[in-house]
Write an enzyme that holds these catalytic residues in place. Structure first.
Site, PDB file in Angstrom:
ATOM      1  N   GLU A 197      11.807   1.242   9.363  1.00 32.14           N
ATOM      2  CA  GLU A 197      10.699   1.812   9.467  1.00 32.14           C
ATOM      3  C   GLU A 197      10.485   2.490  10.793  1.00 32.14           C
ATOM      4  O   GLU A 197       9.912   3.617  10.817  1.00 32.14           O
ATOM      5  CB  GLU A 197       9.619   0.711   9.327  1.00 32.14           C
ATOM      6  CG  GLU A 197       9.679   0.151   7.817  1.00 32.14           C
ATOM      7  CD  GLU A 197       8.550  -0.887   7.581  1.00 32.14           C
ATOM      8  OE1 GLU A 197       8.095  -0.976   6.503  1.00 32.14           O
ATOM      9  OE2 GLU A 197       8.519  -1.613   8.640  1.00 32.14           O
ATOM     10  N   ASP A 224       3.530   5.338   5.619  1.00 28.68           N
ATOM     11  CA  ASP A 224       3.735   3.728   5.801  1.00 28.68           C
ATOM     12  C   ASP A 224       2.558   3.008   5.779  1.00 28.68           C
ATOM     13  O   ASP A 224       1.427   3.407   6.058  1.00 28.68           O
ATOM     14  CB  ASP A 224       4.869   3.493   7.042  1.00 28.68           C
ATOM     15  CG  ASP A 224       5.840   2.525   6.812  1.00 28.68           C
ATOM     16  OD1 ASP A 224       5.422   1.652   5.751  1.00 28.68           O
ATOM     17  OD2 ASP A 224       6.758   2.311   7.402  1.00 28.68           O
ATOM     18  N   LYS A 272       3.978  -3.776  12.329  1.00 28.71           N
ATOM     19  CA  LYS A 272       4.798  -3.582  11.087  1.00 28.71           C
ATOM     20  C   LYS A 272       5.870  -4.540  11.100  1.00 28.71           C
ATOM     21  O   LYS A 272       6.407  -5.195  12.244  1.00 28.71           O
ATOM     22  CB  LYS A 272       5.118  -2.168  10.915  1.00 28.71           C
ATOM     23  CG  LYS A 272       4.139  -1.159  10.844  1.00 28.71           C
ATOM     24  CD  LYS A 272       4.651   0.146  10.771  1.00 28.71           C
ATOM     25  CE  LYS A 272       5.718   0.416   9.868  1.00 28.71           C
ATOM     26  NZ  LYS A 272       5.195  -0.229   8.411  1.00 28.71           N
ATOM     27  N   GLY A 273       6.452  -4.934   9.871  1.00 30.33           N
ATOM     28  CA  GLY A 273       7.613  -5.636   9.767  1.00 30.33           C
ATOM     29  C   GLY A 273       7.277  -6.820   8.763  1.00 30.33           C
ATOM     30  O   GLY A 273       8.438  -7.832   8.894  1.00 30.33           O
ATOM     31  N   GLY A 274       6.209  -6.988   8.450  1.00 30.98           N
ATOM     32  CA  GLY A 274       5.993  -8.278   7.479  1.00 30.98           C
ATOM     33  C   GLY A 274       6.841  -8.261   6.248  1.00 30.98           C
ATOM     34  O   GLY A 274       7.234  -9.334   5.858  1.00 30.98           O
ATOM     35  N   THR A 298       0.740  -1.270  -0.106  1.00 28.29           N
ATOM     36  CA  THR A 298       0.077  -0.018  -0.060  1.00 28.29           C
ATOM     37  C   THR A 298       0.913   1.234  -0.099  1.00 28.29           C
ATOM     38  O   THR A 298       0.685   2.289  -0.759  1.00 28.29           O
ATOM     39  CB  THR A 298      -0.801   0.195   1.346  1.00 28.29           C
ATOM     40  OG1 THR A 298      -1.759  -1.135   1.255  1.00 28.29           O
ATOM     41  CG2 THR A 298      -1.795   1.210   1.193  1.00 28.29           C
TER      42      THR A 298
END
Length: 233
Positions: free
Chosen positions: A111, A89, A102-104, A32
């Protein structure tokens, strides 16, 4: 509207609402957020935006910025001076308090550094990423020093977490982050307190960073499957 169309609408919507000429921008990683990057590039080419200075959070984003002609810097660059006006983000999960996982995509370390150096923060997601409790469905990523793998896993399992070393795709062995570390994906059996865990996980020796993002309360742009964009302050 299909999922890709929703992601494009959401990324563009955040840029149109928040990005102005002259900004120092953190640009995030993922399916995205990359639409926001492309939209910024197209606005720069059209002359609608000017004097944008961007800090990318991954090689994926860096390459996209190069492709779209977005000027690139680091947080250490004199032009940036260690602080940003805004970061846009994506997220893997967002709860009702605007806490995120987050962090996939494996870029959680940079980030988080970029997000926490920003005066303003925006998250762009489709509505499938909304959850009541973080870490029960999507795993919480954790970046660690390779030599600490076994003791870190043992410590996490003692906390009743289900732990898995992230394996690479189309490469034998574990995922190696852009900073030379391993990634663990951890799931919890019961609801947890994300702000507490964000602090406590980083206290485990060998852990570099974890995927809970709770210190900032971002503006969240949620693309819905009916084609509408929900903006939550």
């Amino acid at each position: 509207m299909d999922q890709q169309g929703i992601k494009e609408m959401t990324g563009k919507g955040a840029v149109d609402a928040l990005v102005r000429s002259g900004m120092k921008l953190g640009l995030g990683t993922g399916s995205t957020a990359i639409h926001a990057v492309r939209h910024i590039g197209s606005l720069l080419r059209a002359g609608t935006l000017k004097d944008i200075r961007a800090v990318p959070t991954s090689y994926q984003t860096l390459i996209a910025c190069e492709r779209w002609g977005i000027p690139l810097f680091t947080l250490n660059s004199q032009e940036i001076g260690g602080t940003l006006d805004l970061t846009i983000d994506g997220a893997d999960e967002v709860d009702g308090r605007h806490y995120c996982i987050k962090g996939g995509g494996g870029a959680l370390l940079l980030e988080k550094i970029v997000a926490y150096a920003s005066a303003s923060y925006a998250i762009v997601v489709d509505e499938s990423k909304q959850v009541e409790n973080l870490g029960l469905q999507f795993p919480v990523p954790l970046e660690l020093i390779p030599e600490a793998r076994v003791p870190v896993i043992q410590t996490l399992e003692a906390l009743s977490a289900v732990v898995q070393l992230r394996e690479a795709v189309r490469k034998a062995g574990p995922v190696i982050t852009e900073h030379g570390n391993f990634l663990l994906d951890i799931r919890f059996q019961n609801p947890v307190d994300p702000p507490v865990l964000e602090r406590e996980l980083n206290q485990i020796p060998g852990v570099v960073e974890n995927g809970f993002f709770t210190r900032l309360r971002p503006r969240v742009f949620i693309g819905r499957f009916d084609g509408t964009l929900d903006i939550r302050e």
